[in-house]
Design an enzyme around this catalytic site. Structure first.
Site, PDB file in Angstrom:
ATOM      1  N   CYS A  32       3.028   9.440  25.246  1.00 50.44           N
ATOM      2  CA  CYS A  32       3.834   9.855  24.094  1.00 50.44           C
ATOM      3  C   CYS A  32       3.902  11.385  24.055  1.00 50.44           C
ATOM      4  O   CYS A  32       2.887  12.065  24.208  1.00 50.44           O
ATOM      5  CB  CYS A  32       3.195   9.319  22.812  1.00 50.44           C
ATOM      6  SG  CYS A  32       4.103   9.743  21.327  1.00 50.44           S
ATOM      7  N   HIS A  91       7.671   4.707  16.003  1.00 47.61           N
ATOM      8  CA  HIS A  91       7.613   6.064  15.420  1.00 47.61           C
ATOM      9  C   HIS A  91       8.267   6.092  14.042  1.00 47.61           C
ATOM     10  O   HIS A  91       7.821   6.818  13.146  1.00 47.61           O
ATOM     11  CB  HIS A  91       8.328   7.072  16.327  1.00 47.61           C
ATOM     12  CG  HIS A  91       7.452   7.646  17.412  1.00 47.61           C
ATOM     13  ND1 HIS A  91       6.321   8.379  17.145  1.00 47.61           N
ATOM     14  CD2 HIS A  91       7.556   7.608  18.770  1.00 47.61           C
ATOM     15  CE1 HIS A  91       5.755   8.765  18.287  1.00 47.61           C
ATOM     16  NE2 HIS A  91       6.486   8.307  19.286  1.00 47.61           N
ATOM     17  N   HIS A 134       8.730   1.442  21.369  1.00 49.30           N
ATOM     18  CA  HIS A 134       7.880   2.624  21.159  1.00 49.30           C
ATOM     19  C   HIS A 134       8.533   3.556  20.135  1.00 49.30           C
ATOM     20  O   HIS A 134       7.887   4.014  19.187  1.00 49.30           O
ATOM     21  CB  HIS A 134       7.679   3.335  22.509  1.00 49.30           C
ATOM     22  CG  HIS A 134       6.864   4.583  22.451  1.00 49.30           C
ATOM     23  ND1 HIS A 134       5.669   4.727  23.116  1.00 49.30           N
ATOM     24  CD2 HIS A 134       7.070   5.773  21.815  1.00 49.30           C
ATOM     25  CE1 HIS A 134       5.174   5.934  22.880  1.00 49.30           C
ATOM     26  NE2 HIS A 134       6.016   6.595  22.100  1.00 49.30           N
ATOM     27  N   GLU A 135       9.859   3.826  20.317  1.00 45.45           N
ATOM     28  CA  GLU A 135      10.556   4.746  19.403  1.00 45.45           C
ATOM     29  C   GLU A 135      10.673   4.135  18.010  1.00 45.45           C
ATOM     30  O   GLU A 135      10.544   4.834  17.009  1.00 45.45           O
ATOM     31  CB  GLU A 135      11.947   5.106  19.946  1.00 45.45           C
ATOM     32  CG  GLU A 135      11.985   5.731  21.334  1.00 45.45           C
ATOM     33  CD  GLU A 135      10.998   6.865  21.536  1.00 45.45           C
ATOM     34  OE1 GLU A 135      10.676   7.574  20.560  1.00 45.45           O
ATOM     35  OE2 GLU A 135      10.530   7.040  22.674  1.00 45.45           O
TER      36      GLU A 135
END
Ligand SMILES: [Zn+2]
Length: 216
Positions: free
Chosen positions: A144, A190, A186-187
């Protein structure tokens, strides 16, 4: 009167120049003009590239910045400023020397629901995404941009269906698998204040991603 004398002197000097001298001078001027234009153009190009690189690069926040833990809010239809920022982030990803899989708005300290993900070698802007997990859970080795020097395995769905607004505010749907599915998960994490360090698997499984693993 002196001016006429001066002009006459310059003109007669030009007329005195022989044909070959004149051609030779033209050739030199032409050659150096192209060299100079080339230098100026490449200078401008590299300045533009390095500016777009460095401005986003300098904006990236790392743990324990509190924005990385916030629940991001939806982007509104008339939020031109955020679309502009996402476009700069897309350029940053595409021009990146090292492979990068994606970058989300919270990573540049903007707690809004948007990110850019590399899909088919293209940085795709995705706003207000919603994900449906359609695959089995598999381990994914990830790094990351907001957590320096940390790589580890997390469980991800092997496939997803993602709906999002593109930069023209058109709602789109994509079915993604493997790396591209991992990147958008993953994004999307966030946007909900979730980081890979929250879900790292205790033991490294046998499945290993490519050595040129992109950062997200
Ligand atoms: Zn990340």
């Amino acid at each position: 009167m002196h001016l006429y004398v001066l002009i006459y002197a310059i003109m007669s000097k030009a007329y005195l120049m022989s044909g070959t001298e004149y051609e030779w001078m033209k050739k030199i001027v032409r050659r150096y003009i192209f060299v100079l234009l080339g230098v100026a153009a490449s200078g401008l190009f590299y300045t533009a590239v390095s500016l777009s690189q460095s401005s986003i690069e300098e904006m990236i926040v790392v743990v324990p910045h509190p924005v990385l833990r916030q629940q991001a809010v939806p982007i509104l239809a008339d939020d031109e400023e955020t679309v502009q920022l996402l476009q700069e982030m897309a350029e940053y990803l595409e021009d990146s020397v090292l492979p990068k899989g994606g970058i989300s708005l919270p990573q540049v300290a903007v707690a809004k629901r948007g990110f850019v993900a590399m899909i088919d070698d293209e940085a795709v802007i995705m706003m207000n995404p919603s994900l449906v997990f359609t695959g089995e859970e598999v381990p994914s080795l990830e790094g990351c941009l907001s957590i320096p020097r940390t790589f580890g395995y997390v469980n991800r769905s092997a496939a997803v269906t993602i709906e999002y607004h593109d930069e023209d505010w058109i709602r789109k749907t994509l079915h993604l698998e493997d790396l591209e599915a991992f990147i958008v998960q993953h994004e999307n994490d966030h946007l909900n204040g979730i980081l890979i360090i929250d879900k790292l698997l205790a033991e490294a499984p046998e499945r290993v991603r490519d050595i040129n693993m992109p950062l997200e």
